[in-house]
Write an enzyme that holds these catalytic residues in place. Structure first.
Site, PDB file in Angstrom:
ATOM      1  N   LYS A   9       1.072  -1.038  -0.005  1.00  9.77           N
ATOM      2  CA  LYS A   9       0.172  -0.038  -0.082  1.00  9.77           C
ATOM      3  C   LYS A   9       0.800   1.229  -0.121  1.00  9.77           C
ATOM      4  O   LYS A   9       1.824   1.233   0.682  1.00  9.77           O
ATOM      5  CB  LYS A   9      -0.721   0.056   1.326  1.00  9.77           C
ATOM      6  CG  LYS A   9      -2.091  -1.012   1.134  1.00  9.77           C
ATOM      7  CD  LYS A   9      -2.939  -0.895   2.402  1.00  9.77           C
ATOM      8  CE  LYS A   9      -4.043  -2.118   2.428  1.00  9.77           C
ATOM      9  NZ  LYS A   9      -4.973  -1.867   1.240  1.00  9.77           N
ATOM     10  N   ARG A  14     -10.061 -12.125   1.029  1.00  4.72           N
ATOM     11  CA  ARG A  14     -10.901 -12.996   0.338  1.00  4.72           C
ATOM     12  C   ARG A  14     -10.412 -14.397   0.581  1.00  4.72           C
ATOM     13  O   ARG A  14     -10.947 -15.436   0.289  1.00  4.72           O
ATOM     14  CB  ARG A  14     -11.268 -12.651  -1.106  1.00  4.72           C
ATOM     15  CG  ARG A  14     -10.163 -12.598  -1.964  1.00  4.72           C
ATOM     16  CD  ARG A  14     -10.465 -11.730  -3.194  1.00  4.72           C
ATOM     17  NE  ARG A  14     -10.612 -10.364  -2.943  1.00  4.72           N
ATOM     18  CZ  ARG A  14     -11.013  -9.392  -3.915  1.00  4.72           C
ATOM     19  NH1 ARG A  14     -11.066  -9.770  -5.092  1.00  4.72           N
ATOM     20  NH2 ARG A  14     -10.882  -8.140  -3.524  1.00  4.72           N
TER      21      ARG A  14
HETATM   22  N1  BES Z   1      -8.173  -4.097   3.771  1.00  4.19           N
HETATM   23  C1  BES Z   1      -8.343  -3.799   2.467  1.00  4.19           C
HETATM   24  C2  BES Z   1      -9.704  -2.986   2.333  1.00  4.19           C
HETATM   25  C3  BES Z   1     -10.019  -1.726   2.991  1.00  4.19           C
HETATM   26  C4  BES Z   1      -9.725  -0.560   2.475  1.00  4.19           C
HETATM   27  C5  BES Z   1     -10.569  -1.811   4.286  1.00  4.19           C
HETATM   28  C6  BES Z   1     -10.018   0.574   3.066  1.00  4.19           C
HETATM   29  C7  BES Z   1     -10.642  -0.545   4.929  1.00  4.19           C
HETATM   30  C8  BES Z   1     -10.451   0.624   4.235  1.00  4.19           C
HETATM   31  C9  BES Z   1      -8.308  -5.000   1.471  1.00  4.19           C
HETATM   32  O1  BES Z   1      -7.705  -5.912   1.721  1.00  4.19           O
HETATM   33  C10 BES Z   1      -7.705  -4.479   0.198  1.00  4.19           C
HETATM   34  O2  BES Z   1      -6.570  -4.001   0.058  1.00  4.19           O
HETATM   35  N2  BES Z   1      -8.511  -4.284  -1.049  1.00  4.19           N
HETATM   36  C11 BES Z   1      -8.210  -3.750  -2.127  1.00  4.19           C
HETATM   37  C12 BES Z   1      -8.411  -4.861  -3.196  1.00  4.19           C
HETATM   38  C13 BES Z   1      -8.110  -4.612  -4.420  1.00  4.19           C
HETATM   39  C14 BES Z   1      -6.416  -5.106  -4.491  1.00  4.19           C
HETATM   40  C15 BES Z   1      -8.810  -5.546  -5.650  1.00  4.19           C
HETATM   41  C16 BES Z   1      -8.917  -2.337  -2.467  1.00  4.19           C
HETATM   42  O3  BES Z   1     -10.036  -2.530  -2.195  1.00  4.19           O
HETATM   43  O4  BES Z   1      -8.394  -1.791  -2.808  1.00  4.19           O
HETATM   44 MN    MN Z   2      -5.470  -5.691   1.219  1.00  7.76          MN
END
Ligand code: BES
Ligand code: MN
Ligand code: ZN
Length: 469
Positions: free
Chosen positions: A248, A322
């Site tokens: 991230k 997931r």
């Molecule tokens: N934990 C994150 C999602 C999230 C984002 C939770 C903001 C709380 C606040 C999840 O694991 C993630 O990183 N999701 C990605 C998925 C993408 C790579 C398909 C996302 O939503 O950007």
């Molecule tokens: Mn994630």
């Protein structure tokens, strides 16, 4: 967590604006209160000789759910005023409000907003003791409100804890704490056992971590449950989500200690059901790891084998939640014969972008019969959800050339493709609650935040209490 006690006590009178004279206020006070009532204030304050708050019944709001929410919010405001006045104890007199649920909503607002996360502050916040004077029927129901709010606040505490204070083994320990006292049995698997079982999703995400993963099952199975098959809650327990190799960037990592909120919610729901002794067989499955990266971390193009044998091509290591959920859902499918599988997870930014912090992005397959009751529970608790479709066309996003599935679609309708991925692993009725966006607030909003909110617990407990399973 012993808080230092302040001496000052404040009385809070819940009153109806039309019937003010019975309380023994002075003529001057009565005049002032009458004036405030006329101005349609929510409450007013009498400072001398001791602090009293008069809260007016919001009689103009006829819709019950809207009125309950108004009352919770006013309670939060009253508590914030009393905190500023250094009040150590609040005595609520609820005898003048006719409807029990209104009094309970006020208490709920107080209990929920009394939570402060000061674990790492040198100067601790002071505790506030809250008590209620009301008729015996209300008191009986107050026990439920107290248990529920206590569990919401406990959940908030776990979500607020930083990663270093709560890793995957820590989460498993919290799941065990006091569980047997309320009749919950807990089983945890070790890293070696999980590898043997073939939990490839959990293993894959954990691969880049220096800490062991954990997988915990909490089960409440009373003697005469109303449901023949269990309701299985699966909670995402990513104790920190750095994104893995798809690390991230910017400030997207900032709040990722909250990525175990789904697991904390599931834990709290089972604990509440057990303490309330509801006649329901419920199970929580809590797969947990952090999603960090080291030389062993999963990379893009890797293909992993899930608990049920499905092979998955990793196209983005940040779509990790997931993978753990899928293993847990497959575990439920194979071993628990579930009536309903509910996954609860901070799964996608897409959910958070769609609804902000006002509601849960919900999706379901074969569970449409629960939808009306869920929506109703959402209105009543003001933990609302909005259903998105699970059309089969979205499954195309997850087709892979080299494995049975990809873990990640192209991005459009991200909350749906994520739900599709998880739903693939069960044939049971499936309800998916994406709580990204509601689980944590940077600023206080009445009785929610700042910090973790526990959003979804009151919803699910109300659902389990009121809906035919
Ligand atoms: N934990 C994150 C999602 C999230 C984002 C939770 C903001 C709380 C606040 C999840 O694991 C993630 O990183 N999701 C990605 C998925 C993408 C790579 C398909 C996302 O939503 O950007
Ligand atoms: Mn994630
Ligand atoms: Zn995540």
């Amino acid at each position: 967590m012993e808080k230092k006690k302040l001496q000052k006590t404040a009385a809070v009178h819940l009153v109806c604006a039309q019937k003010l004279n019975s309380k023994g206020w002075s003529a001057e006070e009565s005049h002032y209160i009458g004036e405030k009532a006329g101005q349609e204030a929510d409450y007013c304050i009498l400072p001398y000789p001791r602090l009293r708050v008069v809260v007016f019944y919001p009689q103009k709001i006829e819709d019950e759910a809207a009125r309950l929410e108004k009352i919770r919010r006013v309670a939060a405001e009253v508590l914030s005023v009393l905190r500023k006045e250094k009040t150590g104890a609040v005595e609520v007199d609820g005898t003048a409000w006719r409807n029990e649920e209104d009094v309970l909503a006020f208490m709920e607002g107080l209990y929920l907003s009394s939570y402060v996360f000061d674990e790492f502050k040198t100067e601790k916040a002071s505790g506030v003791e809250i008590s209620l004077k009301a008729n015996p029927a209300v008191h009986k129901k107050l026990a439920r409100t107290q248990i529920l709010c206590h569990e919401v606040n406990r959940c908030k505490y776990l979500v607020d804890l930083p990663f270093t204070a709560l890793n995957a083994s820590g989460l498993a320990k919290w799941a065990k704490k006091d569980a047997s006292k309320s009749g919950i049995s807990v089983k945890s698997w070790t890293k070696a056992e999980l590898e043997k079982m073939g939990m490839g999703g959990l293993w894959g995400v954990n691969k880049g971590s220096v800490d062991a993963p954990s997988f915990t099952m909490m089960e409440y199975w009373p003697a005469k449950p109303k449901n023949k098959k269990p309701v299985v809650l699966v909670g995402k327990g990513v104790v920190f989500d750095a994104g893995g190799m798809n690390i991230k960037t910017g400030n997207y990592m900032e709040d990722m200690k909250t990525d175990m909120a789904g697991a904390a919610l599931a834990m709290a729901v089972v604990r509440t059901v057990a303490q309330l002794k509801l006649p329901l067989h419920v199970v929580a499955l809590l797969p947990s790891t952090d999603n960090r990266l080291n030389g062993n971390a999963l990379v893009c193009g890797d293909i992993i084998k899930m608990y049920d044998g499905t092979t998955v091509e990793i196209t983005n290591t940040d779509a990790e939640g997931r993978l753990l959920l899928a293993d847990a859902v497959a575990y439920a499918q194979k071993n628990l014969n579930p009536a309903l599988v509910v996954s609860m997870a901070t799964l996608t930014g897409a959910a958070s972008r769609a609804l902000g912090s006002e509601g849960i992005a919900a999706m379901q397959e074969k569970a449409d019969r629960y939808v009306p009751c869920l929506l109703q529970a959402g209105e009543y608790t003001h933990e609302r959800l909005c259903f998105f479709p699970m059309w089969k066309e979205y499954e195309k996003e997850l087709e892979s050339e080299v494995a049975d599935m990809k873990n990640c679609g192209k991005g459009a309708a991200g909350m749906i493709t994520a739900a599709k991925f998880v739903g693939h692993f069960t044939q049971a009725p499936f309800l998916h609650l994406d709580v990204a966006g509601v689980e944590f607030l940077h600023k206080r909003d009445a009785y929610r935040g700042p910090g973790a909110t526990g959003f979804g617990i009151r919803l699910m407990v109300r659902f389990l209490e009121n809906c035919a399973l």
